[in-house]
Design an enzyme around this catalytic site. Structure first.
Site, PDB file in Angstrom:
ATOM      1  N   LEU A  77      -1.901   9.349  -3.965  1.00  0.00           N
ATOM      2  CA  LEU A  77      -2.051  10.717  -3.462  1.00  0.00           C
ATOM      3  C   LEU A  77      -0.727  11.335  -3.066  1.00  0.00           C
ATOM      4  O   LEU A  77      -0.553  12.546  -3.111  1.00  0.00           O
ATOM      5  CB  LEU A  77      -2.992  10.728  -2.253  1.00  0.00           C
ATOM      6  CG  LEU A  77      -4.441  10.315  -2.506  1.00  0.00           C
ATOM      7  CD1 LEU A  77      -5.179  10.171  -1.185  1.00  0.00           C
ATOM      8  CD2 LEU A  77      -5.141  11.327  -3.410  1.00  0.00           C
ATOM      9  N   GLY A  81       6.660   9.044   5.351  1.00  0.00           N
ATOM     10  CA  GLY A  81       7.616   8.166   5.986  1.00  0.00           C
ATOM     11  C   GLY A  81       7.104   6.743   6.114  1.00  0.00           C
ATOM     12  O   GLY A  81       7.867   5.777   6.094  1.00  0.00           O
ATOM     13  N   PHE A  82       5.779   6.588   6.256  1.00  0.00           N
ATOM     14  CA  PHE A  82       5.169   5.273   6.400  1.00  0.00           C
ATOM     15  C   PHE A  82       5.183   4.532   5.064  1.00  0.00           C
ATOM     16  O   PHE A  82       5.413   3.337   5.010  1.00  0.00           O
ATOM     17  CB  PHE A  82       3.724   5.458   6.875  1.00  0.00           C
ATOM     18  CG  PHE A  82       2.995   4.185   7.191  1.00  0.00           C
ATOM     19  CD1 PHE A  82       2.862   3.758   8.508  1.00  0.00           C
ATOM     20  CD2 PHE A  82       2.412   3.418   6.199  1.00  0.00           C
ATOM     21  CE1 PHE A  82       2.175   2.592   8.811  1.00  0.00           C
ATOM     22  CE2 PHE A  82       1.731   2.248   6.487  1.00  0.00           C
ATOM     23  CZ  PHE A  82       1.612   1.844   7.798  1.00  0.00           C
ATOM     24  N   GLY A  83       4.949   5.259   3.982  1.00  0.00           N
ATOM     25  CA  GLY A  83       4.841   4.657   2.665  1.00  0.00           C
ATOM     26  C   GLY A  83       3.853   5.441   1.821  1.00  0.00           C
ATOM     27  O   GLY A  83       3.394   6.518   2.204  1.00  0.00           O
ATOM     28  N   ASP A 196       5.159  13.908  16.444  1.00  0.00           N
ATOM     29  CA  ASP A 196       5.538  14.218  15.064  1.00  0.00           C
ATOM     30  C   ASP A 196       4.548  15.187  14.429  1.00  0.00           C
ATOM     31  O   ASP A 196       4.138  15.014  13.278  1.00  0.00           O
ATOM     32  CB  ASP A 196       5.636  12.936  14.236  1.00  0.00           C
ATOM     33  CG  ASP A 196       6.434  13.136  12.947  1.00  0.00           C
ATOM     34  OD1 ASP A 196       7.269  14.059  12.902  1.00  0.00           O
ATOM     35  OD2 ASP A 196       6.218  12.374  11.987  1.00  0.00           O
TER      36      ASP A 196
END
Length: 386
Positions: A77, A81-83, A196
């Site tokens: 999708l 920042g996490f992956g 954030d």
């Protein structure tokens, strides 16, 4: 007890256990394994150290692989920042979104643990729902409900999709985000500062209702706590308040500032940290200049056409400018923001917004000791359309 009686009781207990197991399988997706059944529970417990956060259901890794077609490119999708995030489908047909911790990600176990601990304890219609998690070796996965319209930024900052967000949709999105933040700050079991908040962390369901997501950087506050200082500033340039970016000061007003940026982005269709006008001002500086010169309606996204309401647009802009005030004490609380957005409450006149990148050395607590409340000595005005 005779041997026959013992064997009969044992047989009956087995039948009862088998029936309960079958009932469980009929009501719970076969892709989902509870804490007691998951072969990865012990591994997750090690990661979570004290075992907290294990209230979240655990997904079997192999079945996540099947659901996402082995993390295929077609299932992807997007990436944050996490992956990467993948779409998956459980055997029962339920669509899921799987967030996979990237080895190259700046985030890691701390953020993974933080999100599992926090979001599993939160329930609100404007927060994304965590269905469960999975850890297998170096793989760490978060499984969410699937949001078919992806994130707000996918529409708001895309020239071809922006027009799909008419004014009614945008106002509903703004109101929903505000209610979600109010829940985090005041009404949830935990008092949470998101840290954030940005357009890419606002997910949209099939009716474009907003869900706040990504709690990896969130911070829990005590009920009587108003300020915290950190030596590690995390977040996104363009959304961080000046006192947080420059001095590491965290408070509810940090989220309020980010929300104000979002409001101005929703009205204008422009991204704050990418926009620069001919004078070198970012979106906040540009909006403030238009406000002072009584040309604020020039901020409105042309793709809205005639769908917008003048009074509502002016209200959103004025509330947005209030939220990005330079001094935290001049920014409203989220409870006041919700009140201004959902009623005919008069909206205070904004002061200087923070767009020069400056941050005064006064602490939030010292400023708030001089002014109690969010909009104390500000002049009140009734917005008028021209």
């Amino acid at each position: 007890m005779s041997l026959c009686t013992y064997l009969l009781v044992k047989h009956i207990r087995k039948q009862i256990a088998a029936r309960r197991k079958q009932e469980h399988n009929d009501t719970v997706s076969p892709a989902l394994e509870t804490r007691n059944l998951s072969p990865y529970a012990s591994e997750l417990a090690i990661v979570m150290e004290d075992g907290s956060g294990l209230d979240s259901p655990l997904f079997d890794f192999n079945r996540v692989i099947t659901a996402t077609s082995n993390f295929s490119q077609e299932s992807k999708l997007g990436e944050g920042g996490f992956g990467p995030v993948y779409k998956g489908k459980l055997p029962g047909g339920q669509a899921i979104a799987v967030k996979r911790l990237s080895k190259s990600s700046g985030q890691g176990l701390k953020e993974f643990k933080n999100e599992v601990e926090l979001i599993s304890k939160l329930q609100h219609r404007n927060l994304v729902r965590l269905l469960g998690c999975c850890i297998h070796g170096e793989e760490k996965l978060l499984i969410y409900e699937f949001m078919p319209n992806k994130s707000l930024d996918a529409f708001l900052f895309d020239a071809t999709k922006r027009g799909l967000l008419d004014w009614k949709s945008r106002y509903n999105i703004v109101e929903g985000i505000a209610r979600g933040l109010l829940y985090l700050h005041r009404d949830s079991r935990l008092r949470i500062i998101h840290r954030d908040l940005k357009a890419s962390n606002i997910l949209l369901d099939e009716q474009f209702n907003p869900r706040i997501s990504d709690f990896g950087m969130a911070r829990i506050f005590g009920r009587d706590q108003s300020l915290e200082r950190t030596g590690t500033v995390v977040g996104t340039i363009g959304y961080m308040s000046p006192e947080y970016a420059m001095e590491g000061q965290i408070s509810e007003k940090s989220d309020v500032f980010s929300f104000g940026v979002l409001l101005l982005e929703v009205v204008s269709g422009k991204r704050n940290n990418h926009f620069v006008d001919e004078k070198g001002l970012n979106l906040l500086g540009y909006a403030w200049t238009l406000w002072k010169e009584n040309r604020i309606l020039e901020l409105i996204d042309p793709s809205l056409g005639d769908s917008w309401s003048c009074s509502e647009v002016l209200k959103i802009i004025q509330v947005g400018l209030l939220c990005v005030q330079e001094f935290p004490a001049d920014r409203p609380s989220m409870s006041l923001v919700v009140s201004m957005l959902t009623s005919d409450t008069n909206v205070p006149v904004p002061k200087q917004v923070a767009f020069f990148g400056r941050c005064h050395s006064d602490s939030i607590s010292s400023m708030e000791s001089k002014q109690t409340g969010s909009a104390n000595d500000l002049t009140i005005s009734k917005l008028q359309c021209r």
